[in-house]
Motif scaffolding. Structure first.
Motif, mmCIF file in Angstrom:
data_model
loop_
_atom_site.group_PDB
_atom_site.id
_atom_site.type_symbol
_atom_site.label_atom_id
_atom_site.label_comp_id
_atom_site.label_asym_id
_atom_site.label_seq_id
_atom_site.Cartn_x
_atom_site.Cartn_y
_atom_site.Cartn_z
ATOM 1 N N THR A 1 56.950 18.032 -14.879
ATOM 2 C CA THR A 1 57.493 17.733 -13.562
ATOM 3 C C THR A 1 58.696 18.603 -13.221
ATOM 4 N N ALA A 2 58.522 19.438 -12.233
ATOM 5 C CA ALA A 2 59.588 20.273 -11.685
ATOM 6 C C ALA A 2 59.024 20.913 -10.427
ATOM 7 N N GLU A 3 59.850 21.057 -9.428
ATOM 8 C CA GLU A 3 59.386 21.567 -8.144
ATOM 9 C C GLU A 3 58.788 22.969 -8.266
ATOM 10 N N ASN A 4 59.436 23.811 -9.073
ATOM 11 C CA ASN A 4 58.943 25.181 -9.209
ATOM 12 C C ASN A 4 57.581 25.242 -9.896
ATOM 13 N N HIS A 5 57.392 24.430 -10.936
ATOM 14 C CA HIS A 5 56.096 24.419 -11.627
ATOM 15 C C HIS A 5 55.003 23.886 -10.709
ATOM 16 N N LYS A 6 55.357 22.931 -9.877
ATOM 17 C CA LYS A 6 54.391 22.375 -8.933
ATOM 18 C C LYS A 6 53.900 23.446 -7.968
ATOM 19 N N LYS A 7 54.816 24.244 -7.439
ATOM 20 C CA LYS A 7 54.437 25.259 -6.464
ATOM 21 C C LYS A 7 53.553 26.343 -7.096
ATOM 22 N N ILE A 8 53.871 26.730 -8.298
ATOM 23 C CA ILE A 8 53.037 27.730 -8.982
ATOM 24 C C ILE A 8 51.658 27.152 -9.269
ATOM 25 N N ALA A 9 51.618 25.902 -9.745
ATOM 26 C CA ALA A 9 50.337 25.263 -10.031
ATOM 27 C C ALA A 9 49.482 25.156 -8.767
ATOM 28 N N GLU A 10 50.109 24.826 -7.642
ATOM 29 C CA GLU A 10 49.366 24.733 -6.382
ATOM 30 C C GLU A 10 48.821 26.097 -5.962
ATOM 31 N N ALA A 11 49.604 27.142 -6.195
ATOM 32 C CA ALA A 11 49.137 28.493 -5.863
ATOM 33 C C ALA A 11 47.965 28.895 -6.758
ATOM 34 N N VAL A 12 48.083 28.628 -8.050
ATOM 35 C CA VAL A 12 47.010 28.947 -8.996
ATOM 36 C C VAL A 12 45.759 28.137 -8.653
ATOM 37 N N GLN A 13 45.951 26.886 -8.301
ATOM 38 C CA GLN A 13 44.834 26.030 -7.903
ATOM 39 C C GLN A 13 44.065 26.646 -6.732
ATOM 40 N N GLU A 14 44.795 27.120 -5.737
ATOM 41 C CA GLU A 14 44.173 27.719 -4.552
ATOM 42 C C GLU A 14 43.460 29.024 -4.901
ATOM 43 N N MET A 15 44.083 29.845 -5.739
ATOM 44 C CA MET A 15 43.486 31.130 -6.118
ATOM 45 C C MET A 15 42.194 30.939 -6.903
ATOM 46 N N ILE A 16 42.193 29.991 -7.833
ATOM 47 C CA ILE A 16 41.001 29.760 -8.642
ATOM 48 C C ILE A 16 39.877 29.167 -7.788
ATOM 49 N N ASP A 17 40.244 28.359 -6.833
ATOM 50 C CA ASP A 17 39.244 27.814 -5.903
ATOM 51 C C ASP A 17 38.612 28.942 -5.093
#
Length: 542
Positions: free
Chosen positions: A394-410
């Protein structure tokens, strides 16, 4: 993709990582009264972002715990302002002609914070405590350079055969398996700090409460309000107390970037290391801002024992499907560089920087990634890819990176990732137990050498949570640690990294760079390349 990038709320990537990590003049009062420069309180308040999981030299594996430990303890060697190893609790060291035996003489004025003498026996006890299998230290492998250490830790040898001996109260003898050119740097790691034997043996929970805590560094812990703050104060029993100007350091625990940024702007915090991206461009022009290299790698681990990452082609497909340049330029924004290997830039070899010599091991290619994914699924007989959850702490920065990676892999693989997050301490335990498929991790070198980065993925390393074991990799790393020819040593490390990047039990994302906002009223804070800032010499001047 471009539209998504423009609409994304961007945050600088930093945060907790593991490590494979800191008016008034001096306090001249024997009673420890605070001395101020005029009416300036010599205190600093900084943000630690997460609760330290273990402020115990034998059990700490993360940079947050290490940050506190580096201020309240001191080993045989410590670091100077430039981060170079210098003698600390030891006043002298002699090395045998074959380079395998070190004899340390402790300082006469090396004291515990309760005023008692630090002894060679405390060091012997502390190191053997790390190696004791019952302790469960994840960093015990760092002591394997010592004769008999690995055998004892793995239950194949006896503690009395470990090459660490307190000859007397002031003399510690250490026997290595082979000469080790970076032994002084290794000994600056918190795993090699002493602990007071009588304290540890009398209280199993000594390290969980400031009221029962005893240490030997420039500061001592005086308060630990879990999930809120850790407070350390000047240790007047420290032999070099005259260089310590600060009376108090408070580590606040605030993990929301926007919150601690506002706390800095209102003067509640004097130092932070993560900035919301929408203010980063403006802050770069301010005197408060500084950008520092950080010798580590931000990555996502694959659990090779859980589908779909049991298949190497699937792992490589995921690694090839994200746009690291877009991440560093549009999401992290902190000067990080895309990573296509494990070892970061900064490790110099006779042939040049290790990373530049080794080069990149793969490139991003959505078409090739889709092909590899299809081949991997066919090999496993999957008509549909098993559902995948990406876990992060849990951390705001990790969340944003994870969301970006999620979108890219999709977009690039057609795979819809689920995201899940946990508090840092819980997250460490979850990944330790292997209860994940794909999980965020960061690894910071305890000193600048490729071996400390590659050690992470040793088959028997407790830090390697991927389940990946490669005997050839382990063998090559082992050979590198006794190889005395410098060129051959680095050649072996390049061979090991090639094996690692061929099997890919993880996907590197970027090489770190840390950005700080620091109250300009403070001087002489030491910013290290592989640890958080050190406050031993810091002073508030106005």
């Amino acid at each position: 993709m471009k539209k998504w990038i423009l609409s994304l709320l961007l945050v600088l990537v930093t945060g907790s990582a593991l490590a494979g990590c800191y008016g008034g003049g001096a306090d001249d009062s024997s009673k420890g009264d605070k001395v101020e420069k005029g009416n300036i309180k010599q205190e600093i308040v900084v943000n630690a972002s997460s609760e330290p999981p273990a402020i115990d030299p034998a059990k700490a594996t993360d940079t947050t715990s290490g940050w506190v430990l580096d201020h309240i303890f001191e080993g045989l060697y410590t670091r100077d302002k430039d981060g170079k190893p210098v003698l600390g609790a030891a006043k002298d060291v002699k090395t045998s002609d074959d380079g395998k035996t070190y004899t340390f003489t402790l300082r006469d004025d090396a004291k515990w914070s309760d005023g008692s003498q630090v002894t060679a026996g405390d060091f012997e006890y502390a190191w053997k405590r790390v190696l004791n299998p019952e302790t469960g230290s994840a960093f015990s492998f760092y002591l394997y350079y010592i004769k008999g250490a690995e055998e004892y830790n793995k239950g194949k040898g006896k503690v009395e055969n470990v090459g660490v001996t307190a000859v007397d109260d002031k003399t510690l003898e250490v026997e290595l398996n082979a000469p080790l050119g970076y032994f002084d740097s290794l000994l600056t790691l918190w795993t090699f700090y002493p602990v007071q034997q009588k304290l540890v043996e009398s209280n199993d929970n000594w390290a969980a409460d400031a009221n029962t805590y005893i240490s030997n560094g420039p500061f001592k812990m005086t308060e630990w309000k879990h999930e809120s703050n850790v407070v350390i104060e000047k240790n007047n029993e420290y032999y070099d107390k005259d260089v310590v100007k600060l009376d108090k350091v408070t580590f606040k625990i605030v993990n929301e970037a926007t919150t601690y940024y506002q706390m800095f702007k209102t003067g509640e915090l004097d130092l932070i290391s993560t900035l919301p991206s929408d203010v980063l461009a403006t802050e770069k022009d301010n005197e408060d801002y500084r950008e520092e290299p950080y010798y580590g790698t931000y990555m996502y681990m694959f659990n090779v024992k859980k589908e779909p990452f049991t298949n190497a082609k699937v792992r490589k497909a995921f690694a090839m499907s994200i746009d690291r340049k877009a991440l560093t330029e549009n999401v992290t924004l902190g000067g990080e560089t895309p990573a296509y290997a494990m070892v970061p830039e900064g490790a110099e070899t006779p042939e040049g920087d290790f990373r530049k010599v080794g080069g990149d091991y793969f490139e991003e290619n959505a078409t090739e990634a889709k092909k590899l994914l299809a081949e991997g699924m066919a090999e496993e007989g999957w008509s549909k890819l098993p559902e995948v959850t990406l876990l992060y702490n849990t951390a705001e920065n990790h969340k944003k990176i994870a969301e970006a990676v999620q979108e890219m892999i999709d977009q690039n693989l057609g795979v819809k990732l689920k995201l899940s997050n946990q508090e840092w301490g819980t997250y460490l335990e979850t990944t330790k137990q292997g209860n994940f498929q794909m999980a965020r991790m960061g690894w910071i070198g305890i000193f600048v050498d490729p071996v400390v980065n590659l050690d992470y993925y040793l088959g028997d390393s407790p830090n390697n949570r991927t389940g990946w074991v490669n005997k050839e990799y382990d063998s090559i790393i082992a050979k590198s640690k006794v190889e005395q020819d410098v060129n051959k040593r680095y050649e072996l490390l390049h061979q090991a990294e090639k094996i690692l990047m061929t099997d890919m039990p993880f996907m590197p994302v970027n090489f770190y760079k840390y950005n700080y906002l620091t109250n300009p009223d403070f001087e002489n804070i030491a910013y290290y390349v592989n640890r958080y800032p050190q406050f031993k010499w810091a002073e508030k001047t106005k």
